[in-house]
Write an enzyme that holds these catalytic residues in place. Structure first.
Site, mmCIF file in Angstrom:
data_model
loop_
_atom_site.group_PDB
_atom_site.id
_atom_site.type_symbol
_atom_site.label_atom_id
_atom_site.label_comp_id
_atom_site.label_asym_id
_atom_site.label_seq_id
_atom_site.Cartn_x
_atom_site.Cartn_y
_atom_site.Cartn_z
ATOM 1 N N ASP A 160 0.785 -1.552 -0.162
ATOM 2 C CA ASP A 160 -0.213 -0.090 0.049
ATOM 3 C C ASP A 160 1.010 1.421 0.155
ATOM 4 O OD1 ASP A 160 0.940 -0.301 2.230
ATOM 5 O OD2 ASP A 160 -0.613 0.390 3.579
ATOM 6 N N HIS A 176 22.190 -0.084 -19.874
ATOM 7 C CA HIS A 176 21.334 0.243 -18.682
ATOM 8 C C HIS A 176 21.333 -0.855 -17.175
ATOM 9 C CE1 HIS A 176 18.443 2.285 -21.647
ATOM 10 N NE2 HIS A 176 19.783 3.135 -21.869
ATOM 11 N N ASP A 218 26.564 7.068 -15.658
ATOM 12 C CA ASP A 218 25.726 7.656 -16.189
ATOM 13 C C ASP A 218 24.866 8.259 -15.406
ATOM 14 O OD1 ASP A 218 23.373 8.368 -17.882
ATOM 15 O OD2 ASP A 218 23.455 6.515 -19.726
ATOM 16 N N ASP A 225 22.400 14.614 -18.299
ATOM 17 C CA ASP A 225 22.520 13.731 -18.816
ATOM 18 C C ASP A 225 24.118 13.660 -18.944
ATOM 19 O OD1 ASP A 225 22.192 10.686 -18.832
ATOM 20 O OD2 ASP A 225 20.777 11.042 -20.786
ATOM 21 N N HIS A 265 24.202 1.511 -29.825
ATOM 22 C CA HIS A 265 23.064 2.829 -29.453
ATOM 23 C C HIS A 265 23.019 3.603 -30.684
ATOM 24 C CE1 HIS A 265 25.729 5.010 -27.156
ATOM 25 N NE2 HIS A 265 26.136 3.764 -26.005
ATOM 26 N N HIS A 277 19.982 11.845 -28.654
ATOM 27 C CA HIS A 277 18.828 12.045 -27.982
ATOM 28 C C HIS A 277 18.586 13.452 -28.012
ATOM 29 C CE1 HIS A 277 19.299 11.550 -23.417
ATOM 30 N NE2 HIS A 277 20.187 10.222 -23.769
ATOM 31 N N HIS A 318 14.703 11.321 -22.576
ATOM 32 C CA HIS A 318 14.985 11.071 -23.237
ATOM 33 C C HIS A 318 13.352 12.140 -23.374
ATOM 34 C CE1 HIS A 318 16.859 6.865 -22.534
ATOM 35 N NE2 HIS A 318 17.667 7.663 -22.887
ATOM 36 N N GLU A 345 26.499 11.181 -27.129
ATOM 37 C CA GLU A 345 27.151 10.070 -26.449
ATOM 38 C C GLU A 345 27.857 8.422 -27.009
ATOM 39 O OE1 GLU A 345 23.785 8.294 -23.698
ATOM 40 O OE2 GLU A 345 22.615 9.753 -24.897
ATOM 41 N N TYR A 380 31.866 -1.135 -26.113
ATOM 42 C CA TYR A 380 31.756 -2.109 -25.124
ATOM 43 C C TYR A 380 31.930 -3.188 -25.551
ATOM 44 C CZ TYR A 380 28.225 1.885 -24.810
ATOM 45 O OH TYR A 380 27.392 3.259 -24.411
ATOM 46 N N ARG A 432 31.578 5.097 -22.624
ATOM 47 C CA ARG A 432 30.969 6.151 -23.176
ATOM 48 C C ARG A 432 31.169 7.326 -22.244
ATOM 49 N NH1 ARG A 432 26.052 4.061 -22.132
ATOM 50 N NH2 ARG A 432 25.896 4.546 -20.597
ATOM 51 N N GLU A 442 29.486 11.293 -22.716
ATOM 52 C CA GLU A 442 27.974 11.829 -22.652
ATOM 53 C C GLU A 442 28.044 13.199 -22.341
ATOM 54 O OE1 GLU A 442 24.543 9.971 -20.821
ATOM 55 O OE2 GLU A 442 23.186 11.423 -22.334
#
Ligand code: GLY
Ligand code: MN
Ligand code: MN
Length: 440
Positions: A39, A243, A260, A271, A350, A354, A361, A385, A389, A407, A409
């Site tokens: 709840d 991710h 990230d 970001d 990727h 974006h 995004h 970015e 990998y 990466r 970015e």
């Protein structure tokens, strides 16, 4: 904390109303809070479009724009004041607050929706409403439409066509105002600072979640409502999971850690990704991959200027990364053939970036009305970015490169003459990074 002048919200609503015209009516719905467990609910993140059009943050709210309507063209249906509920769950504006503080021409309790909303729909030709987000609400909309269509004692008065308000609002959201850019610069600055703190406090033997905590502490301490998305802290092979959010493992001295993370400040997202050696010093192999990604990232940022089609950024980045992958011994063959066959996707699966804004995004089309990739224009904000990998079990890769994810970015605004890097304060040159790690 959403510090934009009310004139800016009014101008946004005006732009939507001008686009839909006096034959149109637009309805926006803020969903209810979601249960997290039993709840208790997840902390509510206001609906982005309702934030954009009014700054209003409460769940279960309906915003109506009916240009030229006799009862007022901007109506809100909001949760009603309720002392008991407010004692447990927090303050509500109520209809009175919606009128006084959010400039609604007319405001009602959400319970009055069935009784009142048909009055706004009646006689309009086009309903701008997004089907498919909430099937129960969709059913209510069709119920109101049917009632207006099949009236016994009056001619039909239901809108005959349905359109999607997102096409209008999301196109507006692609272009940021001066005030929005100021908020985004603040979000970018706070996000940059948090990355620097993580670099400075990183030590071998720490856990990924400790770096997450350092970053999120800084965000919240400086008033950010939320992280803009779940913070990613991945050491070694964890950085190759795009991710990765478990953030549970120990960081070892021989690893590169990929972070990230960005804050949501005043409901605008930062970001940023940075990747750095846990020990403070890249191995020669890690350094080669890092430097390759950095050069591609800087070249992609340099590509940003008005008139450049979005897919050119993608294509240039894919080509440059393919060359880097050849140089690193990860791909073999002629450049053109590898690019055409999209072989880079094994290591760079990727896109180059974006849109960035109220959503990390951010919404808005990447295509123009003719279906072509759209050209960049001033006041658009996007991330750049690229990454490489290399999974731990990649038998095609040199052993010393396996289990490595890099990466980098940044958050970029398109300006009249080129670009502005809003996250320029976040170090990314090898020497700048190495001199910071573990110094705090
Ligand atoms: N943090 C999500 C992304 O970089 O797209
Ligand atoms: Mn990111
Ligand atoms: Mn991103």
């Amino acid at each position: 904390m959403y510090s934009l002048p009310s004139s800016e919200f009014a101008a946004r609503r005006r732009a939507v109303m001008d686009a839909i015209g006096e034959d149109g009516i637009a309805i926006f719905v803020a969903p209810p809070a979601r249960t997290r467990s039993n709840d208790t609910a997840y902390r509510y993140r206001p609906s982005s479009d309702i934030l954009y059009l009014s700054g209003f943050r409460e769940a279960e709210t309906v915003l109506v724009l009916a240009p030229g309507h006799g009862d007022g063209e901007f109506a809100m249906f909001v949760p009603s004041r309720d002392p008991l509920h407010e004692m447990w769950e927090g303050r509500r504006a109520g209809p009175e607050g919606a009128r006084a503080n959010y400039a609604a021409d007319a405001a009602f309790a959400i319970d009055e929706l069935d009784a009142v909303l048909p009055r706004y729909l009646q006689g309009r030709k086009t309903l701008y409403y997004t089907l498919g987000n909430d099937s129960a609400f969709d059913a209510r909309v069709t119920g109101w439409m049917n009632k207006l269509r099949h009236r016994r004692n009056a001619p039909p008065a239901a809108p005959g066509s349905l359109a999607d308000a997102r096409d209008i609002v999301h196109e507006l959201r692609v272009f940021k105002s001066a005030a929005e850019l100021d908020l985004m610069r603040a979000a970018a600055r706070l996000s940059s600072q948090a990355h620097v703190l993580a670099m400075e406090q990183c030590r071998p033997g720490m856990h990924e979640y400790e770096l997450q905590a350092i970053i999120e502490y800084h965000f919240r301490r400086h008033g950010a409502e939320f992280p803009a998305y779940t913070t990613i802290v991945g050491g070694g092979a964890n950085a190759t999971i795009l991710h990765y959010t478990e953030n549970r493992d120990r960081l070892e001295a021989d690893q590169v850690v990929l972070i990230d993370a960005g804050c949501e400040l005043s409901f605008y997202a930062g970001d940023i990704t940075r990747s750095f050696p846990v020990s403070g010093k890249f191995t020669p192999a890690q350094r080669d991959v890092y430097q390759a990604v950095l050069e591609v990232q800087i070249a992609a940022i340099e590509d940003v200027r008005p008139g450049v089609a979005y897919n050119i950024l993608q294509q240039n980045t894919a080509r440059r990364l393919t060359q880097a992958l050849i140089d690193l011994g990860l791909l073999r063959g002629p450049l053109d053939e590898l690019v055409a066959a999209e072989k880079y996707k094994k290591y760079y699966p990727h896109n180059v970036g974006h849109w960035l804004g109220i959503d990390v995004h951010d919404v808005g089309s990447y295509y123009d009305p003719q279906g072509r990739w759209r050209a960049l224009r001033p006041a658009m904000v996007l991330t750049i970015e690229p990454g490489i990998y290399i999974t731990h079990d990649d038998e095609d890769a040199p052993v010393e490169l396996r289990g490595l994810g890099i990466r980098i970015e940044d958050n970029i605004v398109v300006t009249e003459t080129g670009y502005e890097n809003m996250t320029i304060d976040c170090p990314k040159q090898i020497a700048q990074i190495e001199e910071r790690i573990g110094t705090a």
